[in-house]
Design an enzyme around this catalytic site. Structure first.
Site, PDB file in Angstrom:
ATOM      1  N   PRO A  20       0.816  -1.224   0.000  1.00  0.00           N
ATOM      2  CG  PRO A  20       0.012  -0.994   2.185  1.00  0.00           C
ATOM      3  CD  PRO A  20       0.748  -1.943   1.285  1.00  0.00           C
ATOM      4  N   GLY A  53       4.654  -4.116   5.952  1.00  0.00           N
ATOM      5  CA  GLY A  53       5.952  -3.458   6.108  1.00  0.00           C
ATOM      6  C   GLY A  53       7.013  -4.251   5.390  1.00  0.00           C
ATOM      7  CG  ASP A  79      11.855  -2.848 -10.218  1.00  0.00           C
ATOM      8  OD1 ASP A  79      11.349  -3.761 -10.885  1.00  0.00           O
ATOM      9  OD2 ASP A  79      12.133  -1.726 -10.696  1.00  0.00           O
ATOM     10  N   GLY A  80      11.094  -3.250  -5.632  1.00  0.00           N
ATOM     11  CA  GLY A  80      11.504  -3.590  -4.268  1.00  0.00           C
ATOM     12  C   GLY A  80      10.772  -4.803  -3.710  1.00  0.00           C
ATOM     13  CD  GLU A  84       9.973  -7.548   1.397  1.00  0.00           C
ATOM     14  OE1 GLU A  84       9.038  -8.317   1.634  1.00  0.00           O
ATOM     15  OE2 GLU A  84      10.010  -6.373   1.780  1.00  0.00           O
ATOM     16  N   GLY A 110       4.710   0.805  -8.566  1.00  0.00           N
ATOM     17  CA  GLY A 110       5.774   1.381  -7.747  1.00  0.00           C
ATOM     18  C   GLY A 110       6.359   2.591  -8.441  1.00  0.00           C
ATOM     19  CB  SER A 111       8.533   5.355  -7.472  1.00  0.00           C
ATOM     20  OG  SER A 111       9.221   4.698  -6.454  1.00  0.00           O
ATOM     21  CG  ASP A 381      17.503  -6.039  -7.721  1.00  0.00           C
ATOM     22  OD1 ASP A 381      18.448  -5.774  -8.486  1.00  0.00           O
ATOM     23  OD2 ASP A 381      16.994  -7.167  -7.645  1.00  0.00           O
ATOM     24  N   GLY A 382      17.454  -1.329  -6.161  1.00  0.00           N
ATOM     25  CA  GLY A 382      16.759  -0.178  -5.580  1.00  0.00           C
ATOM     26  C   GLY A 382      16.709  -0.175  -4.058  1.00  0.00           C
TER      27      GLY A 382
HETATM   28  P1  ADP Z   1       8.630   1.633  -5.059  1.00  0.00           P
HETATM   29  O1  ADP Z   1       8.913   1.345  -6.485  1.00  0.00           O
HETATM   30  O2  ADP Z   1       7.572   2.646  -4.892  1.00  0.00           O
HETATM   31  O3  ADP Z   1       9.876   1.948  -4.297  1.00  0.00           O
HETATM   32  P2  ADP Z   1       8.788  -1.006  -4.002  1.00  0.00           P
HETATM   33  O4  ADP Z   1       8.034  -2.195  -4.443  1.00  0.00           O
HETATM   34  O5  ADP Z   1      10.184  -0.889  -4.490  1.00  0.00           O
HETATM   35  O6  ADP Z   1       8.006   0.303  -4.433  1.00  0.00           O
HETATM   36  O7  ADP Z   1       8.720  -0.982  -2.411  1.00  0.00           O
HETATM   37  C1  ADP Z   1       9.602  -0.267  -1.637  1.00  0.00           C
HETATM   38  C2  ADP Z   1       9.765  -0.911  -0.261  1.00  0.00           C
HETATM   39  O8  ADP Z   1       8.559  -0.945   0.463  1.00  0.00           O
HETATM   40  C3  ADP Z   1      10.267  -2.334  -0.276  1.00  0.00           C
HETATM   41  O9  ADP Z   1      11.498  -2.379   0.407  1.00  0.00           O
HETATM   42  C4  ADP Z   1       9.223  -3.108   0.525  1.00  0.00           C
HETATM   43  O10 ADP Z   1       9.804  -4.087   1.362  1.00  0.00           O
HETATM   44  C5  ADP Z   1       8.612  -2.028   1.379  1.00  0.00           C
HETATM   45  N1  ADP Z   1       7.270  -2.308   1.901  1.00  0.00           N
HETATM   46  C6  ADP Z   1       6.437  -3.324   1.634  1.00  0.00           C
HETATM   47  N2  ADP Z   1       5.259  -3.163   2.285  1.00  0.00           N
HETATM   48  C7  ADP Z   1       5.347  -2.016   2.982  1.00  0.00           C
HETATM   49  C8  ADP Z   1       4.463  -1.293   3.856  1.00  0.00           C
HETATM   50  N3  ADP Z   1       3.234  -1.739   4.133  1.00  0.00           N
HETATM   51  N4  ADP Z   1       4.914  -0.140   4.387  1.00  0.00           N
HETATM   52  C9  ADP Z   1       6.135   0.329   4.103  1.00  0.00           C
HETATM   53  N5  ADP Z   1       7.017  -0.298   3.295  1.00  0.00           N
HETATM   54  C10 ADP Z   1       6.633  -1.447   2.735  1.00  0.00           C
END
Ligand code: ADP
Ligand code: MG
Length: 404
Positions: A20, A53, A79-80, A84, A110-111, A381-382
């Protein structure tokens, strides 16, 4: 929205993760508005997990005994979260059976969505925002999709071994990636541009030692993505979700037989590249070593650095090389040149002009980075991987990524 009870048997089974907080924070909205209703209409069963999280998705895919019952894992994030999930799967004893066969579907919210951008680029599909969204949705709409193998990297730090699929960055480009995090909510993917301007105004350079094993002469351009597989895998397998098709149950390896992560990579996936030293061993004589002051080091396994910008257009999804790029401080004439470079990078035009000859690109099988100056981030990977040094090697373990 959860699926209603079924009157007729469901036609497939997906494990869906929605982050989210990804991108501008609208993943759950995208899922509820665009995806959930289609899944319900098509009678596709799914289990929805809204991540709470960092680490949540990882721990689920690592421990779920019923992972074989899903046709695919769908990730609504950037990608994050894919990083994971792959690393959660890599911690399972049955990792080498599951990872190539359980496809990952991506709803890009994602961004940074560089993995999907790279796969679509190889498929010659458009990458603009509109069709880009549609492509992801069509995975589900049409009830069938192709899954493409994408090779994984083996990453070693003093603390751990893990996998990656996209990039390793340090210096300017790593700093931009991490320091722009706080603009995520306001700017979405625009956060990288804002971050770039701020970082250039206060440019930092870093001394470090970069060692690498060059890969051989480059192979002919991989024009047809289907050709790429013939050497490594059978043609892309179809993910047909007309009937539930759980993966075959594979016996769980008893704990006593578990390999150490390092041995797992070395014995199965690195041996074909000759002698790759462990991080605590000296690099062999056939490696090149550069000790200097760097503006950045950025290593790419795939073509795209973000969903729209390609960084290394020639990179294949499955090949035996990764692309080491770097810029030395002594070669960069001015901040203006660097600003022009970052702008060209944003439009995929950084390779087209002599003006950027400070930008070096070398296909390698393996590289090692040992920062001498602290202050930057090592970004895989970001994600900010807090470590003092890092080594990465291309492997022939493939993950499967769905793309229409
Ligand atoms: P973006 O492209 O926006 O950065 P990502 O998929 O790369 O999106 O996610 C960024 C990070 O958010 C990842 O490290 C992931 O583990 C973390 N994440 C996942 N769920 C949550 C959450 N509920 N709140 C905050 N961070 C989260
Ligand atoms: Mg590659």
């Amino acid at each position: 929205i959860s699926p209603p009870p079924f009157e007729t048997p469901p036609v497939g089974n997906l494990l869906i993760f929605v982050n989210p907080k990804s991108g501008a924070g609208r993943s759950l909205e995208v899922f509820n508005k665009q995806i959930a209703s289609q899944l319900i209409a098509k009678n596709i069963n799914y289990e929805l997990i809204v991540t709470e999280g960092s680490g949540h998705a990882c721990s689920i895919v690592k421990t779920r005994k019923d992972i074989y019952l899903f046709n695919a894992i769908v990730i609504c994030s950037g990608d994050g979260l894919i990083f994971e999930v792959i690393n959660g799967l890599l911690e399972r004893p049955d990792r080498s059976e599951i990872i190539p066969r359980l496809p990952i579907g991506i709803v890009p919210s994602g961004s940074g969505n560089a993995l999907l951008g790279s796969v679509l680029h190889t498929r010659k599909l458009p990458l603009e925002d509109g069709p880009f969204q549609q492509t992801a949705c069509s995975i589900i709409q049409d009830l069938e999709a192709l899954a493409f193998p994408v090779n994984l990297l083996h990453i070693e730090t003093p603390e751990q071994h893990f996998g990656a699929f996209l990039s390793i960055g340090w210096g300017l480009l790593g700093d931009i990636d991490i320091e722009s995090e706080r603009f995520r909510r306001i700017f979405g993917s625009g956060r990288f541009a804002i971050g770039a301007v701020l970082r250039l105004l206060n440019l930092r350079t870093y001394r470090g030692r970069l060692s690498f094993l060059e890969s051989g002469p480059s192979e002919p351009a991989q024009a047809d993505p289907f050709r790429v597989y013939e050497t490594t895998m059978p043609p892309p397998f179809e993910v047909v979700m007309k009937e539930p098709e759980p993966l075959e149950r594979i016996p769980i390896i008893p704990d006593s037989k578990k390999e150490e992560m390092g041995d797992f990579w070395e014995t199965r996936y690195l041996s074909s590249y000759g002698q790759i030293p462990r991080l605590n061993e000296a690099v062999p004589e056939n490696w090149t070593i550069i000790e200097d002051e760097f503006v950045f080091v950025y290593v790419m396994s795939l073509s795209h650095i973000s969903n729209k910008g390609y960084y290394v257009p020639q990179a294949g999804l499955v090949d035996d090389r990764i692309y080491l790029t770097y810029a030395l401080k002594k070669d960069v004439t001015s901040k203006i040149t660097l600003a022009k470079f970052l702008d060209a990078l944003d439009h995929g035009r950084h390779n087209e002009t002599q003006a950027f000859d400070f930008f070096k690109i070398i296909p390698v099988k393996s590289f090692r980075l040992e920062p001498i100056d602290s202050g930057s981030y090592i970004v895989v990977d970001g994600e900010d991987i807090k470590c003092k040094s890092i080594q990465a090697t291309v492997t022939n373990l493939n993950m499967a990524v769905m793309a229409k």
